[in-house]
Design a protein around this motif. Sequence first.
Motif, PDB file in Angstrom:
ATOM      1  N   SER A   1       0.823  -1.215   0.000  1.00  0.00           N
ATOM      2  CA  SER A   1       0.000   0.000   0.000  1.00  0.00           C
ATOM      3  C   SER A   1       0.858   1.266   0.000  1.00  0.00           C
ATOM      4  N   LEU A   2       2.112   1.149   0.399  1.00  0.00           N
ATOM      5  CA  LEU A   2       3.013   2.307   0.416  1.00  0.00           C
ATOM      6  C   LEU A   2       3.711   2.520  -0.917  1.00  0.00           C
ATOM      7  N   VAL A   3       3.553   1.589  -1.857  1.00  0.00           N
ATOM      8  CA  VAL A   3       4.280   1.630  -3.117  1.00  0.00           C
ATOM      9  C   VAL A   3       3.447   2.331  -4.189  1.00  0.00           C
ATOM     10  N   LYS A   4       4.058   3.280  -4.872  1.00  0.00           N
ATOM     11  CA  LYS A   4       3.448   3.957  -6.012  1.00  0.00           C
ATOM     12  C   LYS A   4       4.307   3.644  -7.229  1.00  0.00           C
ATOM     13  N   TYR A   5       3.667   3.333  -8.342  1.00  0.00           N
ATOM     14  CA  TYR A   5       4.385   2.846  -9.515  1.00  0.00           C
ATOM     15  C   TYR A   5       4.486   3.905 -10.607  1.00  0.00           C
ATOM     16  N   LEU A   6       5.659   3.950 -11.251  1.00  0.00           N
ATOM     17  CA  LEU A   6       5.886   4.731 -12.462  1.00  0.00           C
ATOM     18  C   LEU A   6       6.315   3.746 -13.541  1.00  0.00           C
ATOM     19  N   TYR A   7       5.714   3.847 -14.719  1.00  0.00           N
ATOM     20  CA  TYR A   7       6.021   2.941 -15.816  1.00  0.00           C
ATOM     21  C   TYR A   7       6.752   3.715 -16.909  1.00  0.00           C
ATOM     22  N   ILE A   8       7.861   3.166 -17.389  1.00  0.00           N
ATOM     23  CA  ILE A   8       8.619   3.803 -18.460  1.00  0.00           C
ATOM     24  C   ILE A   8       8.918   2.748 -19.517  1.00  0.00           C
TER      25      ILE A   8
ATOM     26  N   SER B   1      10.792   6.162 -25.741  1.00  0.00           N
ATOM     27  CA  SER B   1      10.352   5.823 -24.388  1.00  0.00           C
ATOM     28  C   SER B   1       9.481   6.936 -23.825  1.00  0.00           C
ATOM     29  N   ARG B   2       8.416   6.527 -23.152  1.00  0.00           N
ATOM     30  CA  ARG B   2       7.480   7.477 -22.540  1.00  0.00           C
ATOM     31  C   ARG B   2       7.259   7.102 -21.085  1.00  0.00           C
ATOM     32  N   ILE B   3       6.828   8.074 -20.294  1.00  0.00           N
ATOM     33  CA  ILE B   3       6.517   7.878 -18.879  1.00  0.00           C
ATOM     34  C   ILE B   3       5.002   7.741 -18.758  1.00  0.00           C
TER      35      ILE B   3
ATOM     36  N   ALA C   1      -2.308   7.657 -17.859  1.00  0.00           N
ATOM     37  CA  ALA C   1      -2.008   8.704 -18.839  1.00  0.00           C
ATOM     38  C   ALA C   1      -0.502   8.827 -19.041  1.00  0.00           C
ATOM     39  N   PHE C   2      -0.138   9.275 -20.230  1.00  0.00           N
ATOM     40  CA  PHE C   2       1.271   9.529 -20.527  1.00  0.00           C
ATOM     41  C   PHE C   2       1.647  10.909 -20.017  1.00  0.00           C
ATOM     42  N   ALA C   3       2.860  11.023 -19.490  1.00  0.00           N
ATOM     43  CA  ALA C   3       3.379  12.321 -19.084  1.00  0.00           C
ATOM     44  C   ALA C   3       4.077  12.948 -20.282  1.00  0.00           C
ATOM     45  N   ASN C   4       3.850  14.231 -20.491  1.00  0.00           N
ATOM     46  CA  ASN C   4       4.495  14.933 -21.599  1.00  0.00           C
ATOM     47  C   ASN C   4       5.930  15.317 -21.262  1.00  0.00           C
ATOM     48  N   ASP C   5       6.195  15.458 -19.969  1.00  0.00           N
ATOM     49  CA  ASP C   5       7.492  15.951 -19.529  1.00  0.00           C
ATOM     50  C   ASP C   5       7.825  15.296 -18.184  1.00  0.00           C
ATOM     51  N   PRO C   6       9.080  15.015 -17.891  1.00  0.00           N
ATOM     52  CA  PRO C   6       9.417  14.436 -16.584  1.00  0.00           C
ATOM     53  C   PRO C   6       9.034  15.325 -15.402  1.00  0.00           C
ATOM     54  N   SER C   7       8.860  16.617 -15.629  1.00  0.00           N
ATOM     55  CA  SER C   7       8.460  17.497 -14.518  1.00  0.00           C
ATOM     56  C   SER C   7       7.056  17.179 -14.015  1.00  0.00           C
ATOM     57  N   GLU C   8       6.233  16.516 -14.817  1.00  0.00           N
ATOM     58  CA  GLU C   8       4.896  16.110 -14.368  1.00  0.00           C
ATOM     59  C   GLU C   8       4.967  15.050 -13.280  1.00  0.00           C
ATOM     60  N   VAL C   9       6.106  14.391 -13.166  1.00  0.00           N
ATOM     61  CA  VAL C   9       6.287  13.372 -12.133  1.00  0.00           C
ATOM     62  C   VAL C   9       6.194  14.011 -10.749  1.00  0.00           C
ATOM     63  N   GLU C  10       6.743  15.219 -10.600  1.00  0.00           N
ATOM     64  CA  GLU C  10       6.690  15.920  -9.308  1.00  0.00           C
ATOM     65  C   GLU C  10       5.246  16.139  -8.859  1.00  0.00           C
ATOM     66  N   GLU C  11       4.399  16.614  -9.767  1.00  0.00           N
ATOM     67  CA  GLU C  11       2.991  16.860  -9.442  1.00  0.00           C
ATOM     68  C   GLU C  11       2.285  15.550  -9.105  1.00  0.00           C
TER      69      GLU C  11
ATOM     70  N   GLY D   1      18.842   8.438 -20.248  1.00  0.00           N
ATOM     71  CA  GLY D   1      18.521   9.860 -20.168  1.00  0.00           C
ATOM     72  C   GLY D   1      17.168  10.115 -19.534  1.00  0.00           C
ATOM     73  N   ILE D   2      16.141   9.380 -19.957  1.00  0.00           N
ATOM     74  CA  ILE D   2      14.804   9.584 -19.402  1.00  0.00           C
ATOM     75  C   ILE D   2      14.736   9.101 -17.959  1.00  0.00           C
ATOM     76  N   ILE D   3      15.506   8.059 -17.632  1.00  0.00           N
ATOM     77  CA  ILE D   3      15.526   7.553 -16.250  1.00  0.00           C
ATOM     78  C   ILE D   3      16.183   8.581 -15.332  1.00  0.00           C
ATOM     79  N   THR D   4      17.247   9.205 -15.797  1.00  0.00           N
ATOM     80  CA  THR D   4      17.918  10.244 -15.017  1.00  0.00           C
ATOM     81  C   THR D   4      16.993  11.438 -14.790  1.00  0.00           C
ATOM     82  N   ASP D   5      16.243  11.826 -15.821  1.00  0.00           N
ATOM     83  CA  ASP D   5      15.284  12.936 -15.677  1.00  0.00           C
ATOM     84  C   ASP D   5      14.206  12.602 -14.652  1.00  0.00           C
ATOM     85  N   VAL D   6      13.706  11.368 -14.688  1.00  0.00           N
ATOM     86  CA  VAL D   6      12.668  10.952 -13.736  1.00  0.00           C
ATOM     87  C   VAL D   6      13.233  10.923 -12.321  1.00  0.00           C
ATOM     88  N   LYS D   7      14.443  10.413 -12.168  1.00  0.00           N
ATOM     89  CA  LYS D   7      15.057  10.372 -10.835  1.00  0.00           C
ATOM     90  C   LYS D   7      15.287  11.776 -10.292  1.00  0.00           C
ATOM     91  N   GLN D   8      15.649  12.727 -11.155  1.00  0.00           N
ATOM     92  CA  GLN D   8      15.819  14.117 -10.721  1.00  0.00           C
ATOM     93  C   GLN D   8      14.472  14.713 -10.299  1.00  0.00           C
TER      94      GLN D   8
END
Length: 158
Positions: free
Chosen positions: A61-68, A83-85, A90-100, A130-137
């Motif tokens: 229940s504490l785990v939230k998933y991101l698919y790439i 590759s998409r997030i 829904a697909f994220a247009n930008d890795p900054s949407e991960v924060e929200e 590259g996309i994994i690094t952006d998501v981790k940031q």
Amino acid sequence: MAKFRKGGGRKLGAISTASLPDIVFMLLFFFMTTTTMKEVTLKVDQKMPEATELTKMEKKSLVKYLYIGTPKKEFRKAFGTGSRIQLDDAFANDPSEVEEYISRQRASMKEADQGQMIVSLKIDKDTKMGIITDVKQALRNAYALKISYTATQKVNNY
């Protein structure tokens, strides 16, 4: 003296079906309470990397998933083959949407569990770093510092 006859002329009584609705509703109730609905429809292809040292999550229940990964065939025309997030359905247009997304997920949790939230990255093994690094940031900016990577168990063929 009494004579005993074999009961060849007697018919068997009908089987009572009065308890049948109770049994049917009991089974229906059991399956309704134990079945879980699929929460997310995957829109990206997932070929998980293999690993030798894996551990299971304790509290799912504490785990939230991101698919790439690369979009599935029906979504490639609209989203391309890169590759998409995927966040929920829904697909994220930008890795900054991960924060929200992480902020919304954290807000939906109990206050005691918010600090224990784990973000599990389900990443296709052919995804570029590259996309994994952006998501981790983006996760770092959202203060989601507990990250796990999903993998499959590697089978040793001797």
